[in-house]
Design a protein around this motif. Structure first.
Motif, PDB file in Angstrom:
ATOM      1  N   GLU A  59      -3.700  32.569  -0.168  1.00  0.00           N
ATOM      2  CA  GLU A  59      -2.313  33.022  -0.073  1.00  0.00           C
ATOM      3  C   GLU A  59      -2.240  34.539   0.099  1.00  0.00           C
ATOM      4  O   GLU A  59      -1.487  35.045   0.922  1.00  0.00           O
ATOM      5  CB  GLU A  59      -1.566  32.615  -1.345  1.00  0.00           C
ATOM      6  CG  GLU A  59      -0.274  31.891  -1.072  1.00  0.00           C
ATOM      7  CD  GLU A  59       0.289  31.333  -2.369  1.00  0.00           C
ATOM      8  OE1 GLU A  59      -0.073  30.193  -2.704  1.00  0.00           O
ATOM      9  OE2 GLU A  59       1.061  32.052  -3.036  1.00  0.00           O
ATOM     10  N   ALA A  60      -3.059  35.237  -0.675  1.00  0.00           N
ATOM     11  CA  ALA A  60      -3.061  36.699  -0.597  1.00  0.00           C
ATOM     12  C   ALA A  60      -3.886  37.207   0.584  1.00  0.00           C
ATOM     13  O   ALA A  60      -3.788  38.376   0.967  1.00  0.00           O
ATOM     14  CB  ALA A  60      -3.602  37.281  -1.906  1.00  0.00           C
ATOM     15  N   GLY A  61      -4.744  36.319   1.157  1.00  0.00           N
ATOM     16  CA  GLY A  61      -5.598  36.732   2.268  1.00  0.00           C
ATOM     17  C   GLY A  61      -6.730  37.646   1.834  1.00  0.00           C
ATOM     18  O   GLY A  61      -7.209  38.482   2.598  1.00  0.00           O
ATOM     19  N   THR A  62      -7.180  37.482   0.577  1.00  0.00           N
ATOM     20  CA  THR A  62      -8.240  38.357   0.062  1.00  0.00           C
ATOM     21  C   THR A  62      -9.437  37.527  -0.394  1.00  0.00           C
ATOM     22  O   THR A  62      -9.310  36.341  -0.702  1.00  0.00           O
ATOM     23  CB  THR A  62      -7.740  39.185  -1.141  1.00  0.00           C
ATOM     24  OG1 THR A  62      -7.216  38.283  -2.136  1.00  0.00           O
ATOM     25  CG2 THR A  62      -6.661  40.157  -0.726  1.00  0.00           C
ATOM     26  N   ARG A  63     -10.599  38.166  -0.433  1.00  0.00           N
ATOM     27  CA  ARG A  63     -11.803  37.475  -0.910  1.00  0.00           C
ATOM     28  C   ARG A  63     -12.728  38.452  -1.612  1.00  0.00           C
ATOM     29  O   ARG A  63     -12.716  39.646  -1.339  1.00  0.00           O
ATOM     30  CB  ARG A  63     -12.520  36.713   0.201  1.00  0.00           C
ATOM     31  CG  ARG A  63     -13.099  37.585   1.266  1.00  0.00           C
ATOM     32  CD  ARG A  63     -12.071  37.933   2.321  1.00  0.00           C
ATOM     33  NE  ARG A  63     -12.672  38.659   3.413  1.00  0.00           N
ATOM     34  CZ  ARG A  63     -12.717  39.988   3.496  1.00  0.00           C
ATOM     35  NH1 ARG A  63     -12.234  40.744   2.564  1.00  0.00           N
ATOM     36  NH2 ARG A  63     -13.292  40.565   4.523  1.00  0.00           N
ATOM     37  N   TYR A  64     -13.515  37.884  -2.536  1.00  0.00           N
ATOM     38  CA  TYR A  64     -14.320  38.667  -3.468  1.00  0.00           C
ATOM     39  C   TYR A  64     -15.707  38.048  -3.563  1.00  0.00           C
ATOM     40  O   TYR A  64     -15.866  36.845  -3.362  1.00  0.00           O
ATOM     41  CB  TYR A  64     -13.652  38.684  -4.854  1.00  0.00           C
ATOM     42  CG  TYR A  64     -12.194  39.095  -4.754  1.00  0.00           C
ATOM     43  CD1 TYR A  64     -11.838  40.439  -4.818  1.00  0.00           C
ATOM     44  CD2 TYR A  64     -11.195  38.144  -4.524  1.00  0.00           C
ATOM     45  CE1 TYR A  64     -10.510  40.830  -4.659  1.00  0.00           C
ATOM     46  CE2 TYR A  64      -9.869  38.522  -4.367  1.00  0.00           C
ATOM     47  CZ  TYR A  64      -9.524  39.865  -4.440  1.00  0.00           C
ATOM     48  OH  TYR A  64      -8.228  40.248  -4.262  1.00  0.00           O
ATOM     49  N   MET A  65     -16.674  38.898  -3.888  1.00  0.00           N
ATOM     50  CA  MET A  65     -18.035  38.384  -4.070  1.00  0.00           C
ATOM     51  C   MET A  65     -18.548  38.718  -5.457  1.00  0.00           C
ATOM     52  O   MET A  65     -18.307  39.815  -5.969  1.00  0.00           O
ATOM     53  CB  MET A  65     -18.989  38.958  -3.025  1.00  0.00           C
ATOM     54  CG  MET A  65     -18.750  38.375  -1.643  1.00  0.00           C
ATOM     55  SD  MET A  65     -19.763  39.172  -0.400  1.00  0.00           S
ATOM     56  CE  MET A  65     -21.274  38.213  -0.564  1.00  0.00           C
ATOM     57  N   PHE A  66     -19.269  37.764  -6.044  1.00  0.00           N
ATOM     58  CA  PHE A  66     -19.999  38.024  -7.286  1.00  0.00           C
ATOM     59  C   PHE A  66     -21.458  38.189  -6.922  1.00  0.00           C
ATOM     60  O   PHE A  66     -22.072  37.270  -6.394  1.00  0.00           O
ATOM     61  CB  PHE A  66     -19.791  36.869  -8.285  1.00  0.00           C
ATOM     62  CG  PHE A  66     -18.396  36.897  -8.844  1.00  0.00           C
ATOM     63  CD1 PHE A  66     -17.342  36.411  -8.114  1.00  0.00           C
ATOM     64  CD2 PHE A  66     -18.151  37.473 -10.081  1.00  0.00           C
ATOM     65  CE1 PHE A  66     -16.044  36.492  -8.597  1.00  0.00           C
ATOM     66  CE2 PHE A  66     -16.861  37.559 -10.581  1.00  0.00           C
ATOM     67  CZ  PHE A  66     -15.809  37.060  -9.833  1.00  0.00           C
ATOM     68  N   GLU A  67     -21.982  39.374  -7.175  1.00  0.00           N
ATOM     69  CA  GLU A  67     -23.310  39.855  -6.841  1.00  0.00           C
ATOM     70  C   GLU A  67     -23.363  40.291  -5.369  1.00  0.00           C
ATOM     71  O   GLU A  67     -22.643  39.772  -4.518  1.00  0.00           O
ATOM     72  CB  GLU A  67     -24.419  38.811  -7.091  1.00  0.00           C
ATOM     73  CG  GLU A  67     -24.363  38.078  -8.427  1.00  0.00           C
ATOM     74  CD  GLU A  67     -24.632  38.929  -9.668  1.00  0.00           C
ATOM     75  OE1 GLU A  67     -24.244  40.125  -9.674  1.00  0.00           O
ATOM     76  OE2 GLU A  67     -25.181  38.408 -10.629  1.00  0.00           O
ATOM     77  N   ALA A  68     -24.205  41.299  -5.147  1.00  0.00           N
ATOM     78  CA  ALA A  68     -24.535  41.732  -3.786  1.00  0.00           C
ATOM     79  C   ALA A  68     -26.040  41.516  -3.672  1.00  0.00           C
ATOM     80  O   ALA A  68     -26.836  42.301  -4.174  1.00  0.00           O
ATOM     81  CB  ALA A  68     -24.162  43.198  -3.586  1.00  0.00           C
ATOM     82  N   THR A  69     -26.429  40.416  -3.071  1.00  0.00           N
ATOM     83  CA  THR A  69     -27.825  39.970  -3.118  1.00  0.00           C
ATOM     84  C   THR A  69     -28.587  40.409  -1.868  1.00  0.00           C
ATOM     85  O   THR A  69     -27.988  40.866  -0.892  1.00  0.00           O
ATOM     86  CB  THR A  69     -27.914  38.432  -3.223  1.00  0.00           C
ATOM     87  OG1 THR A  69     -27.824  37.869  -1.901  1.00  0.00           O
ATOM     88  CG2 THR A  69     -26.829  37.847  -4.108  1.00  0.00           C
ATOM     89  N   PRO A  70     -29.901  40.224  -1.855  1.00  0.00           N
ATOM     90  CA  PRO A  70     -30.670  40.490  -0.634  1.00  0.00           C
ATOM     91  C   PRO A  70     -30.206  39.592   0.535  1.00  0.00           C
ATOM     92  O   PRO A  70     -30.505  39.895   1.688  1.00  0.00           O
ATOM     93  CB  PRO A  70     -32.113  40.149  -1.046  1.00  0.00           C
ATOM     94  CG  PRO A  70     -32.118  40.323  -2.543  1.00  0.00           C
ATOM     95  CD  PRO A  70     -30.761  39.899  -3.003  1.00  0.00           C
ATOM     96  N   ASP A  71     -29.469  38.527   0.240  1.00  0.00           N
ATOM     97  CA  ASP A  71     -28.928  37.645   1.286  1.00  0.00           C
ATOM     98  C   ASP A  71     -27.464  37.960   1.588  1.00  0.00           C
ATOM     99  O   ASP A  71     -26.731  37.118   2.112  1.00  0.00           O
ATOM    100  CB  ASP A  71     -29.050  36.179   0.847  1.00  0.00           C
ATOM    101  CG  ASP A  71     -30.496  35.746   0.723  1.00  0.00           C
ATOM    102  OD1 ASP A  71     -31.311  36.122   1.587  1.00  0.00           O
ATOM    103  OD2 ASP A  71     -30.818  35.025  -0.245  1.00  0.00           O
ATOM    104  N   PHE A  72     -27.034  39.167   1.271  1.00  0.00           N
ATOM    105  CA  PHE A  72     -25.634  39.578   1.423  1.00  0.00           C
ATOM    106  C   PHE A  72     -25.098  39.369   2.844  1.00  0.00           C
ATOM    107  O   PHE A  72     -23.949  38.965   3.031  1.00  0.00           O
ATOM    108  CB  PHE A  72     -25.520  41.052   1.029  1.00  0.00           C
ATOM    109  CG  PHE A  72     -24.116  41.612   1.051  1.00  0.00           C
ATOM    110  CD1 PHE A  72     -23.279  41.460  -0.038  1.00  0.00           C
ATOM    111  CD2 PHE A  72     -23.641  42.311   2.163  1.00  0.00           C
ATOM    112  CE1 PHE A  72     -21.988  41.995  -0.032  1.00  0.00           C
ATOM    113  CE2 PHE A  72     -22.352  42.843   2.178  1.00  0.00           C
ATOM    114  CZ  PHE A  72     -21.527  42.680   1.077  1.00  0.00           C
TER     115      PHE A  72
END
Ligand SMILES: [Zn+2]
Ligand SMILES: [Zn+2]
Length: 302
Positions: free
Chosen positions: A61-74
């Motif tokens: 609905e808000a058009g936003t997205r978030y990630m938990f961790e920034a991994t070597p597979d980012f």
């Protein structure tokens, strides 16, 4: 709660679900297959590869997205998250648990030599923020304003959208450079806990937080499954190696009702942990005992 949860999981699709969680990776820091394990079947069979532990969150609905961790597979993980969200560019926020290689080094892709992102909010506990801003190459991300460090206080929720809030615990895990966070994500209907790395449930209890209470008070709990049991590293004395074993966590909740046990989903498994294989005896044992194993691509409607 069982029916709500089951229905929510089945209904998880962008069309019907305004806030969605997706599992972007399930492996321990070193990934699967791990470097220098020449005979791992996953070198030949891409279906057996497992990306490093990460969750994605999308508020459609808000058009936003978030990630938990920034991994070597980012790279792959951001690509997949953007595909699901129908978006482009850097995430609207990144939450980092701690300063071990699988959990934060993917930040490098936000920097000058890669996508040169602008002021991506990176949410961490205080020592982690201090570590990133005072050590190269991470301090360059701060100075070039590729990232914007947002220091979290344990227990104080960060409101991301009207539908989504995240709070942190400081959990016991070896802290050479910084403390380690566990996260609680609160959506519209459900709450999800993410504890990919912890030394032991007992040490956390000594700090006043009991995993039994956490499981009772939340709907889905992704927990550290680095090792299945103590027989996993032949020739090494595993008694000195921390992390609650999968068998130990299962024993802890053995006498709880089905509806409680199925909240627990094992994640962050080492390349030696046989639950990485969908058809291993250990995987079947986990499922038969009423627990779940996190798999890449699984979604939950929050
Ligand atoms: Zn880890
Ligand atoms: Zn760690």
């Amino acid at each position: 709660m069982l029916t709500i949860l089951a229905a929510a999981i089945q209904a998880a699709s962008p069309a019907q679900c305004s806030v969605e969680l997706v599992v972007l990776g399930v492996s321990q820091d070193g990934g699967t297959p791990q470097v220098n394990v020449q005979d791992d079947l996953a070198w030949e069979d891409a279906r057996l590869r497992r990306r490093v532990v990460s969750l994605g969150l999308i508020d459609h609905e808000a058009g936003t997205r978030y990630m938990f961790e920034a991994t070597p597979d980012f790279r792959e993980q951001l690509h997949d998250l953007n595909e699901m969200a129908g978006t482009e560019g850097a995430p609207d926020g990144v939450f980092l648990t701690h300063a071990h290689i699988g959990h934060y080094t993917g930040l490098m892709f936000l920097g000058f030599e890669s996508m040169s992102a602008s002021e991506v909010p990176v949410h961490t506990l205080p020592l982690m923020a201090e570590f990133l801003s005072t050590n190269g190459p991470w301090d360059q991300l701060v100075r070039y304003e590729n990232i914007d460090l947002q220091v979290m206080a344990p227990g104080a929720p960060v409101e991301l959208t009207p539908h989504l809030a995240v709070s942190a615990w400081d959990v016991p895990h070896r802290r050479e450079y910084a403390e380690t966070a566990g996260f609680r994500i609160e959506g519209l209907e459900l709450s999800v806990v993410f504890i990919p790395d912890i030394d032991s449930w007992e040490e956390w209890a000594e700090q006043g937080i009991h995993i039994e209470d956490v499981v009772m008070e939340n709907d889905v709990i992704y927990v550290d499954a680095t090792f299945f049991d103590d027989n996993e590293l032949p020739g090494r004395d595993m008694s000195a190696i921390p992390h609650p074993r999968v068998t130990e966590t299962m024993d802890l909740f053995q006498d709880y009702p089905d509806e409680i046990r199925q909240r627990i989903r094992f994640i962050h498994y080492n390349h030696t942990n046989p639950i990485r294989f969908e058809d291993s005896a250990e995987t079947l044992e986990v499922l038969e005992r009423g627990y779940r194993i996190a798999r890449e691509g699984e979604t939950i409607c929050l």
